[in-house]
Structures are given as structure tokens and as C-alpha cells.
Scaffold this active site. Structure first.
Site, PDB file in Angstrom:
ATOM      1  N   GLY A  24     -12.734  -7.458  -0.193  1.00 48.59           N
ATOM      2  CA  GLY A  24     -12.517  -6.193  -0.659  1.00 48.59           C
ATOM      3  C   GLY A  24     -12.573  -5.936  -2.079  1.00 48.59           C
ATOM      4  N   ASN A  26     -15.134  -4.015  -3.915  1.00 50.67           N
ATOM      5  CA  ASN A  26     -15.967  -2.927  -4.243  1.00 50.67           C
ATOM      6  C   ASN A  26     -14.885  -1.886  -4.670  1.00 50.67           C
ATOM      7  OD1 ASN A  26     -16.030  -2.728  -0.882  1.00 50.67           O
ATOM      8  ND2 ASN A  26     -15.248  -0.897  -1.616  1.00 50.67           N
ATOM      9  N   THR A  27     -13.429  -2.187  -4.715  1.00 49.67           N
ATOM     10  CA  THR A  27     -12.555  -1.135  -5.163  1.00 49.67           C
ATOM     11  C   THR A  27     -11.268  -1.955  -5.124  1.00 49.67           C
ATOM     12  OG1 THR A  27     -11.632   1.258  -4.720  1.00 49.67           O
ATOM     13  CG2 THR A  27     -11.770  -0.222  -2.809  1.00 49.67           C
ATOM     14  N   GLY A  28     -10.018  -0.861  -5.559  1.00 54.25           N
ATOM     15  CA  GLY A  28      -8.869  -1.197  -5.552  1.00 54.25           C
ATOM     16  C   GLY A  28      -8.326  -2.454  -6.189  1.00 54.25           C
ATOM     17  N   ILE A  29      -7.389  -3.302  -5.843  1.00 53.78           N
ATOM     18  CA  ILE A  29      -6.936  -4.413  -6.321  1.00 53.78           C
ATOM     19  C   ILE A  29      -7.907  -5.583  -6.271  1.00 53.78           C
ATOM     20  CG2 ILE A  29      -5.100  -6.349  -6.134  1.00 53.78           C
ATOM     21  CD1 ILE A  29      -3.459  -3.941  -4.365  1.00 53.78           C
ATOM     22  N   GLY A  30      -8.997  -5.482  -5.429  1.00 52.11           N
ATOM     23  CA  GLY A  30      -9.890  -6.759  -5.210  1.00 52.11           C
ATOM     24  C   GLY A  30     -10.833  -6.476  -6.423  1.00 52.11           C
ATOM     25  N   SER A 153       1.819  -8.355   2.283  1.00 44.56           N
ATOM     26  CA  SER A 153       2.649  -7.263   1.807  1.00 44.56           C
ATOM     27  C   SER A 153       3.977  -7.316   2.254  1.00 44.56           C
ATOM     28  CB  SER A 153       1.790  -5.992   2.913  1.00 44.56           C
ATOM     29  OG  SER A 153       2.616  -4.693   2.425  1.00 44.56           O
ATOM     30  N   TYR A 181      -0.048  -2.709  11.112  1.00 46.11           N
ATOM     31  CA  TYR A 181      -0.272  -3.040   9.859  1.00 46.11           C
ATOM     32  C   TYR A 181       0.960  -4.270   9.273  1.00 46.11           C
ATOM     33  CZ  TYR A 181      -0.369  -3.343   4.726  1.00 46.11           C
ATOM     34  OH  TYR A 181      -0.613  -3.537   3.358  1.00 46.11           O
TER      35      TYR A 181
HETATM   36  N1  LIG Z   1      -1.850  -0.736  -2.351  1.00 37.75           N
HETATM   37  C1  LIG Z   1      -0.753  -1.359  -2.102  1.00 37.75           C
HETATM   38  O1  LIG Z   1       0.247  -0.630  -2.250  1.00 37.75           O
HETATM   39  C2  LIG Z   1      -0.391  -2.511  -1.106  1.00 37.75           C
HETATM   40  C3  LIG Z   1       0.719  -2.915  -0.874  1.00 37.75           C
HETATM   41  C4  LIG Z   1       0.742  -4.095  -0.230  1.00 37.75           C
HETATM   42  C5  LIG Z   1      -0.403  -4.987   0.288  1.00 37.75           C
HETATM   43  N2  LIG Z   1      -1.570  -4.596  -0.120  1.00 37.75           N
HETATM   44  C6  LIG Z   1      -2.770  -5.273   0.307  1.00 37.75           C
HETATM   45  O2  LIG Z   1      -3.567  -5.387  -0.840  1.00 37.75           O
HETATM   46  C7  LIG Z   1      -4.972  -5.555  -0.385  1.00 37.75           C
HETATM   47  C8  LIG Z   1      -5.800  -4.573  -1.256  1.00 37.75           C
HETATM   48  O3  LIG Z   1      -5.505  -3.377  -0.567  1.00 37.75           O
HETATM   49  P1  LIG Z   1      -5.885  -2.162  -1.994  1.00 37.75           P
HETATM   50  O4  LIG Z   1      -4.605  -1.371  -2.090  1.00 37.75           O
HETATM   51  O5  LIG Z   1      -6.832  -2.541  -2.939  1.00 37.75           O
HETATM   52  O6  LIG Z   1      -6.664  -1.023  -1.046  1.00 37.75           O
HETATM   53  P2  LIG Z   1      -8.111  -0.266  -1.108  1.00 37.75           P
HETATM   54  O7  LIG Z   1      -8.275   0.064  -2.203  1.00 37.75           O
HETATM   55  O8  LIG Z   1      -8.235   0.583   0.131  1.00 37.75           O
HETATM   56  O9  LIG Z   1      -9.199  -1.768  -0.895  1.00 37.75           O
HETATM   57  C9  LIG Z   1      -9.350  -2.379   0.220  1.00 37.75           C
HETATM   58  C10 LIG Z   1     -10.653  -2.999   0.131  1.00 37.75           C
HETATM   59  O10 LIG Z   1     -10.855  -3.477   1.575  1.00 37.75           O
HETATM   60  C11 LIG Z   1     -12.112  -3.408   2.135  1.00 37.75           C
HETATM   61  N3  LIG Z   1     -12.500  -3.127   3.391  1.00 37.75           N
HETATM   62  C12 LIG Z   1     -11.700  -2.628   4.319  1.00 37.75           C
HETATM   63  N4  LIG Z   1     -12.064  -3.019   5.626  1.00 37.75           N
HETATM   64  C13 LIG Z   1     -13.159  -3.652   5.633  1.00 37.75           C
HETATM   65  C14 LIG Z   1     -14.086  -3.951   6.352  1.00 37.75           C
HETATM   66  N5  LIG Z   1     -14.027  -3.815   7.676  1.00 37.75           N
HETATM   67  N6  LIG Z   1     -15.171  -5.155   5.846  1.00 37.75           N
HETATM   68  C15 LIG Z   1     -15.349  -5.284   4.615  1.00 37.75           C
HETATM   69  N7  LIG Z   1     -14.344  -4.843   3.762  1.00 37.75           N
HETATM   70  C16 LIG Z   1     -13.135  -3.817   4.051  1.00 37.75           C
HETATM   71  C17 LIG Z   1     -12.373  -1.892   1.291  1.00 37.75           C
HETATM   72  O11 LIG Z   1     -13.810  -1.571   1.450  1.00 37.75           O
HETATM   73  P3  LIG Z   1     -14.400  -0.089   1.675  1.00 37.75           P
HETATM   74  O12 LIG Z   1     -14.222   0.648   0.621  1.00 37.75           O
HETATM   75  O13 LIG Z   1     -15.562  -0.078   2.474  1.00 37.75           O
HETATM   76  O14 LIG Z   1     -13.299   0.249   2.842  1.00 37.75           O
HETATM   77  C18 LIG Z   1     -11.739  -2.009   0.113  1.00 37.75           C
HETATM   78  O15 LIG Z   1     -12.938  -2.986  -0.789  1.00 37.75           O
HETATM   79  C19 LIG Z   1      -4.932  -5.149   1.364  1.00 37.75           C
HETATM   80  O16 LIG Z   1      -4.872  -6.382   2.021  1.00 37.75           O
HETATM   81  C20 LIG Z   1      -3.390  -4.505   1.356  1.00 37.75           C
HETATM   82  O17 LIG Z   1      -2.939  -4.842   2.555  1.00 37.75           O
HETATM   83  C21 LIG Z   1      -1.855  -3.460  -0.970  1.00 37.75           C
END
Ligand SMILES: NC(=O)c1ccc[n+]([C@@H]2O[C@H](COP(=O)([O-])OP(=O)(O)OC[C@H]3O[C@@H](n4cnc5c(N)ncnc54)[C@H](OP(=O)(O)O)[C@@H]3O)[C@@H](O)[C@H]2O)c1
Length: 312
Positions: A24, A26-30, A153, A181
Site C-alpha cells: 500500500g 502507492n499512496t497514503g501512510i505507506g 487500527s 473493518y
Molecule cells: N488513515 C487512518 O486514519 C488510519 C487509521 C487507522 C489505521 N489505518 C491503517 O493504515 C493503513 C494505511 O491506510 P491509509 O490511511 O494510508 O489508506 P489509503 O490512503 O487508502 O492507502 C491504502 C493503500 O492500500 C492499498 N490497497 C488497498 N487494497 C489493495 C489491494 N487489493 N491490493 C493492493 N493494494 C491495495 C491502496 O492501493 P490503491 O490506491 O490501489 O487502492 C493504497 O496504496 C491501512 O491498513 C489502514 O487500515 C489508517
């Protein structure tokens, strides 16, 4: 809500010679994690289900960091065959892996099934990452000391208000996006604990497996529930949530800080910023951890004909 920071991005040590995979990214926290690792000279693999998004992220990360050792490999977590192909391609190109951050996830998605007939949160957030980890474990062990970080989370607490269980986790009947979730995020904690227990039981001491809640972070995670251009999403992301640079801190701490090894931090749940957290009773239950492990092993043997099972 957050304690003062005892870990900053500048505390990440030099990672020359290290290899990392951040799902993950390609965007976000990752993506922030991948950038920060690359800044410290780590070789970083950026898995993505979309070649366009993956290659664009790689180009960005190279431009920001000047590190050319950043690479895209296709990975769709909604397909166990894709997970297998990813692991095989990675292993054909690399014989070392020091950091695996199981970060990709989905939240609040409407009910749907993966290629393998698994509910999409369960498939993405738990089963695919479990399978990925099992395939990469021998490389992580031979590269030790190494780290695995499972991104969970605070939402794991939704398990407190539902009787959903492994018996009906894939069912449309009784499906709630939030609860689903929550269960899959609790599974991240249970997997962390059971994997740690098994590594210790087998005297494999050079892998540090931990999990974390990154905080309430501005990202695209709510895309399945809210229009990201709506006033609500913009207000939430700009005024309620913390930026991804802060959201990445806790998992970067677990993935890179020398303190994890000097303090022997294993099987723990950490919260912002890089502090020990308290997981709920469901997620700390040894029975739940063992049940989840056995269930997932059985499931993989059914879904992936040549899956040989975990190494222990
Ligand atoms: N943001 C928050 O407030 C928060 C809070 C608690 C926990 N988290 C956890 O933090 C982690 C990162 O989340 P984020 O906030 O950075 O969210 P995000 O911006 O939506 O990023 C999610 C990443 O996961 C990838 N992904 C989703 N489904 C996939 C699949 N089938 N195959 C490959 N890649 C896939 C997405 O790729 P695509 O772009 O292709 O969809 C994207 O790169 C998650 O595990 C989330 O549960 C986040």
C-alpha cells in the site's frame, strides 16, 4: 489523544544495505513510509495493484529522495494468485528482506468478494497479508535481524460491539462495513501475537514482529464511504486528521528504530507516537490468536492448492 513524540523521522537510522517491502505504498501512510526508508538509503519495493499508480509512486519517491533503488512489483491483495506471483518475483530478484510493512488496507467498503471468494476486508487486510508473510518468512529469517510491522487500527475495538466471528466472517448476512473493518484490524493484532509466539517457541529470535495504530490520519482510506471531494472529507482530512508524515511515525519506529532490538520489543501493539498501546481483550486472547492462525492455514490450503503451510 497523542503523547509527545519520542521518535521523529530524523531518528530513522541509516538503512544502507537493507531491503524493505511496504504494501500500500502507492499512496497514503505507506507512501510516506517508502519515502522515509528510501531517504535513509534503503532499497524499497513498492507493491501496487495498479501499474500506473505503482510506477508513478516509484518515480515520485526517486525524485524526492534521489534513491534509485526503488522498484515496483505488481500486487493485488484481492487475489491470492497475485500474492503468490508477487512473492515469487520478489524472491527471484532479491535474496534479502529486512523490513516488511504490511500496511495496505481498505475500510468501510460495501460488501464484495475477492477473486478467491473471501469478503474484501478480510481478504485484503488479513488473509493476503498472512499469505504474503508466510511466503517471505524464510527470507526474513535468513536476513535477520529483520522486522515485520502489521498496520492495525484503534478500530479493532469495533469487535466489542458485535458477535461476528470466523464462522460467518465471509457472509453478506449480518455484514456491517465498520464491524468488518474492526474484526480484520483485530486480526492484525492476533496475527502479530501468534506469529511472535511461534517464532519464540521455535527459537527464532532475530525477527521483531509488532503492530500499530497509526493515528487518525489524512488519507484516502475513507474513499469507499465518502466522496473525497465532499466538504466533509475535506474538513475531516484538513482539520481533524493528522498528516501522513505523522501517521507514518509509529510504524517507521517499529520498522527501523534500534530501540526495538535493544528493548526486545516483540508481539506488541503501538500507538502514536511510537508508544506502547493497549489492545482490547478480544485482540489479546491467546485462544483467538490460535483459532485465527488455524483457520487461515486451513483456508489457504483450500484456496491455494500448492500452499505447503506455515514453516511451524
Ligand atoms: N488513515 C487512518 O486514519 C488510519 C487509521 C487507522 C489505521 N489505518 C491503517 O493504515 C493503513 C494505511 O491506510 P491509509 O490511511 O494510508 O489508506 P489509503 O490512503 O487508502 O492507502 C491504502 C493503500 O492500500 C492499498 N490497497 C488497498 N487494497 C489493495 C489491494 N487489493 N491490493 C493492493 N493494494 C491495495 C491502496 O492501493 P490503491 O490506491 O490501489 O487502492 C493504497 O496504496 C491501512 O491498513 C489502514 O487500515 C489508517
Amino acid at each position: 489523544m497523542f503523547s509527545s513524540k519520542h521518535f521523529e523521522l530524523s531518528d530513522i537510522p541509516d538503512l544502507s544495505g537493507k531491503v524493505a517491502i511496504v504494501t500500500g505504498s502507492n499512496t497514503g501512510i505507506g507512501k510516506v513510509c517508502a519515502i522515509q526508508l528510501a531517504k535513509k538509503n534503503c532499497q524499497v519495493i513498492v507493491p501496487s495493484r495498479s501499474e500506473d499508480k505503482g510506477l508513478a509512486a516509484v518515480a515520485d519517491i526517486k525524485a524526492i529522495t534521489g534513491n534509485e533503488k526503488v522498484e515496483f512489483i505488481k500486487l493485488d491483495l484481492l487475489s491470492l494468485q497475485s500474492v503468490k506471483a508477487f512473492a515469487e518475483e520478489f524472491k527471484s530478484k532479491h535474496d534479502k528482506l529486512h523490513i516488511l510493512i504490511n500496511n495496505a488496507g481498505i475500510m468501510l467498503a460495501p460488501y464484495s468478494l475477492s477473486e478467491d471468494g473471501l469478503e474484501s476486508h478480510f481478504a485484503t487486510n488479513h488473509v493476503a497479508h498472512y499469505y504474503l508473510t508466510m511466503q517471505l518468512l524464510p527470507t526474513l529469517i535468513s536476513s535477520g535481524p529483520s522486522r515485520i510491522v502489521n498496520v492495525s487500527s484503534f478500530g479493532h475495538n469495533f469487535t466489542l460491539v458485535s458477535s461476528r466471528s470466523l464462522d460467518n466472517i465471509n457472509d453478506e448476512k449480518g455484514y456491517s462495513r465498520m464491524i468488518q473493518y474492526g474484526f480484520t484490524k483485530a486480526y492484525n493484532i492476533l496475527f502479530t501475537r501468534e506469529l511472535t509466539r511461534r517464532l519464540e517457541a521455535n527459537k527464532i529470535n532475530n525477527i521483531y514482529v509488532n503492530c500499530n495504530h497509526p493515528g487518525v490520519v489524512s488519507s484516502e482510506l475513507s474513499r469507499h464511504a465518502f466522496d473525497q471531494q465532499s466538504w466533509f472529507s475535506k474538513f475531516y482530512n484538513n482539520h481533524v486528521a493528522i498528516p501522513t508524515e505523522k501517521g507514518a511515525l509509529t510504524q517507521l519506529y517499529l520498522a527501523t528504530s534500534p530501540e526495538v532490538e535493544s528493548k526486545n520489543i516483540k508481539g506488541e501493539y503501538y500507538v502514536p507516537y511510537a508508544e506502547p498501546g493497549c489492545a482490547n481483550a478480544f485482540s489479546k486472547s491467546d485462544k483467538n490468536a490460535l483459532d485465527l492462525w488455524n483457520y487461515t492455514e486451513q483456508l489457504l490450503k483450500e484456496k491455494v492448492p500448492d500452499y505447503k503451510g506455515a514453516i511451524f
